[in-house]
Design a protein around this motif. Sequence first.
Motif, mmCIF file in Angstrom:
data_model
loop_
_atom_site.group_PDB
_atom_site.id
_atom_site.type_symbol
_atom_site.label_atom_id
_atom_site.label_comp_id
_atom_site.label_asym_id
_atom_site.label_seq_id
_atom_site.Cartn_x
_atom_site.Cartn_y
_atom_site.Cartn_z
ATOM 1 N N ALA A 18 9.348 -34.680 11.161
ATOM 2 C CA ALA A 18 8.154 -35.359 11.679
ATOM 3 C C ALA A 18 6.908 -34.510 11.440
ATOM 4 O O ALA A 18 5.849 -35.034 11.061
ATOM 5 N N GLU A 19 7.011 -33.210 11.645
ATOM 6 C CA GLU A 19 5.872 -32.316 11.419
ATOM 7 C C GLU A 19 5.484 -32.297 9.946
ATOM 8 O O GLU A 19 4.292 -32.250 9.617
ATOM 9 N N ALA A 20 6.471 -32.320 9.062
ATOM 10 C CA ALA A 20 6.191 -32.333 7.626
ATOM 11 C C ALA A 20 5.445 -33.604 7.247
ATOM 12 O O ALA A 20 4.479 -33.566 6.478
ATOM 13 N N GLU A 21 5.862 -34.726 7.826
ATOM 14 C CA GLU A 21 5.200 -36.002 7.537
ATOM 15 C C GLU A 21 3.756 -36.001 8.038
ATOM 16 O O GLU A 21 2.839 -36.429 7.328
ATOM 17 N N VAL A 22 3.533 -35.480 9.226
ATOM 18 C CA VAL A 22 2.169 -35.383 9.766
ATOM 19 C C VAL A 22 1.319 -34.464 8.886
ATOM 20 O O VAL A 22 0.164 -34.772 8.583
ATOM 21 N N PHE A 23 1.894 -33.356 8.469
ATOM 22 C CA PHE A 23 1.175 -32.415 7.608
ATOM 23 C C PHE A 23 0.735 -33.103 6.309
ATOM 24 O O PHE A 23 -0.423 -32.996 5.895
ATOM 25 N N LEU A 24 1.650 -33.821 5.669
ATOM 26 C CA LEU A 24 1.306 -34.492 4.416
ATOM 27 C C LEU A 24 0.231 -35.548 4.626
ATOM 28 O O LEU A 24 -0.701 -35.663 3.823
ATOM 29 N N ASN A 25 0.327 -36.318 5.698
ATOM 30 C CA ASN A 25 -0.711 -37.301 6.005
ATOM 31 C C ASN A 25 -2.066 -36.634 6.211
ATOM 32 O O ASN A 25 -3.105 -37.177 5.832
ATOM 33 N N SER A 26 -2.066 -35.457 6.813
ATOM 34 C CA SER A 26 -3.322 -34.762 7.108
ATOM 35 C C SER A 26 -4.021 -34.253 5.850
ATOM 36 O O SER A 26 -5.204 -33.910 5.900
ATOM 37 N N ALA A 27 -3.323 -34.203 4.736
ATOM 38 C CA ALA A 27 -3.917 -33.704 3.489
ATOM 39 C C ALA A 27 -4.753 -34.762 2.773
ATOM 40 O O ALA A 27 -5.531 -34.431 1.872
ATOM 41 N N GLN A 28 -4.635 -36.019 3.160
ATOM 42 C CA GLN A 28 -5.357 -37.083 2.467
ATOM 43 C C GLN A 28 -6.870 -36.855 2.406
ATOM 44 O O GLN A 28 -7.467 -36.994 1.337
ATOM 45 N N PRO A 29 -7.538 -36.482 3.497
ATOM 46 C CA PRO A 29 -8.993 -36.230 3.393
ATOM 47 C C PRO A 29 -9.325 -35.094 2.426
ATOM 48 O O PRO A 29 -10.358 -35.133 1.757
ATOM 49 N N LEU A 30 -8.455 -34.105 2.343
ATOM 50 C CA LEU A 30 -8.687 -33.011 1.393
ATOM 51 C C LEU A 30 -8.633 -33.532 -0.038
ATOM 52 O O LEU A 30 -9.445 -33.154 -0.882
ATOM 53 N N ALA A 31 -7.662 -34.404 -0.320
ATOM 54 C CA ALA A 31 -7.535 -34.977 -1.668
ATOM 55 C C ALA A 31 -8.760 -35.818 -2.020
ATOM 56 O O ALA A 31 -9.218 -35.806 -3.168
ATOM 57 N N LEU A 32 -9.284 -36.540 -1.046
ATOM 58 C CA LEU A 32 -10.469 -37.360 -1.295
ATOM 59 C C LEU A 32 -11.667 -36.513 -1.709
ATOM 60 O O LEU A 32 -12.537 -36.984 -2.448
ATOM 61 N N ASN A 33 -11.713 -35.277 -1.255
ATOM 62 C CA ASN A 33 -12.840 -34.391 -1.554
ATOM 63 C C ASN A 33 -12.682 -33.627 -2.862
ATOM 64 O O ASN A 33 -13.587 -32.898 -3.249
ATOM 65 N N GLU A 34 -11.554 -33.779 -3.545
ATOM 66 C CA GLU A 34 -11.344 -33.075 -4.809
ATOM 67 C C GLU A 34 -11.880 -33.936 -5.960
ATOM 68 O O GLU A 34 -11.341 -34.994 -6.252
ATOM 69 N N PHE A 50 10.365 -35.364 0.861
ATOM 70 C CA PHE A 50 9.000 -35.828 0.652
ATOM 71 C C PHE A 50 8.514 -35.431 -0.734
ATOM 72 O O PHE A 50 9.139 -34.625 -1.419
ATOM 73 N N GLY A 51 7.376 -35.987 -1.098
ATOM 74 C CA GLY A 51 6.780 -35.630 -2.366
ATOM 75 C C GLY A 51 5.288 -35.835 -2.349
ATOM 76 O O GLY A 51 4.728 -36.497 -1.465
ATOM 77 N N ILE A 52 4.654 -35.243 -3.327
ATOM 78 C CA ILE A 52 3.236 -35.457 -3.604
ATOM 79 C C ILE A 52 3.153 -35.786 -5.087
ATOM 80 O O ILE A 52 3.753 -35.104 -5.919
ATOM 81 N N PHE A 53 2.434 -36.847 -5.402
ATOM 82 C CA PHE A 53 2.188 -37.199 -6.797
ATOM 83 C C PHE A 53 0.690 -37.397 -6.942
ATOM 84 O O PHE A 53 0.077 -38.114 -6.153
ATOM 85 N N ASP A 54 0.109 -36.718 -7.904
ATOM 86 C CA ASP A 54 -1.322 -36.871 -8.130
ATOM 87 C C ASP A 54 -1.617 -36.868 -9.612
ATOM 88 O O ASP A 54 -0.834 -36.370 -10.413
ATOM 89 N N THR A 55 -2.758 -37.464 -9.971
ATOM 90 C CA THR A 55 -3.124 -37.596 -11.373
ATOM 91 C C THR A 55 -4.518 -37.030 -11.636
ATOM 92 O O THR A 55 -5.366 -36.980 -10.740
ATOM 93 N N PHE A 56 -4.706 -36.647 -12.906
ATOM 94 C CA PHE A 56 -5.925 -35.970 -13.323
ATOM 95 C C PHE A 56 -6.291 -36.403 -14.736
ATOM 96 O O PHE A 56 -5.417 -36.781 -15.525
ATOM 97 N N ALA A 57 -7.545 -36.295 -15.074
ATOM 98 C CA ALA A 57 -8.006 -36.614 -16.425
ATOM 99 C C ALA A 57 -7.757 -35.459 -17.386
ATOM 100 O O ALA A 57 -7.570 -35.666 -18.583
ATOM 101 N N ASN A 58 -7.763 -34.238 -16.836
ATOM 102 C CA ASN A 58 -7.659 -33.075 -17.715
ATOM 103 C C ASN A 58 -7.060 -31.884 -16.972
ATOM 104 O O ASN A 58 -6.876 -31.906 -15.754
ATOM 105 N N GLU A 59 -6.793 -30.851 -17.732
ATOM 106 C CA GLU A 59 -6.176 -29.644 -17.190
ATOM 107 C C GLU A 59 -7.080 -28.947 -16.173
ATOM 108 O O GLU A 59 -6.594 -28.351 -15.210
#
Length: 101
Positions: A18-34, A50-59
Motif C-alpha cells: 500500500a505504501e509503494a502504491e501511495v508513493f508511486l501515485n505521489s510522483a505524478q505531480p513531479l512527472a508533470l513538471n518534467e 509495480f512499474g513506471i513507464f515513461d516516454t521521451f522525444a530524445n536522450e
Amino acid sequence: MEAIGLLVTLEARPGKEAEAEVFLNSAQPLALNENGTLKWYAIKLGPGRFGIFDTFANEAGRNAHLTGEIAKALGARANELFATPPKIEKVEILATTPLKN
C-alpha cells in the motif's frame, strides 16, 4: 514525438504494498513538471508488483528524468519500500496511437 522510453519494474517489500502504491501515485505531480517527459505512467502489474513507464522525444529528456526529482525520491525510498532494486530498462518506441476521446 515519442521515440524512446523507460520501463522500470518494482517489487514491494511484503507489507509495504500500500505504501509503494501511495508513493508511486505521489510522483505524478513531479512527472508533470518534467519538460522532457512526454508521458508518464505508474502501473500495477499484480499483487506487490509495480512499474513506471515513461516516454521521451530524445536522450536528453530521458537522461534528465533519470537524474530528476522522481529518480531522487525513488532512490531515497527504494530500500524501505521495495524488495529488490528497481529494474530500469531503456526502450525504443516502435509505434504509438494518438489518444482517443
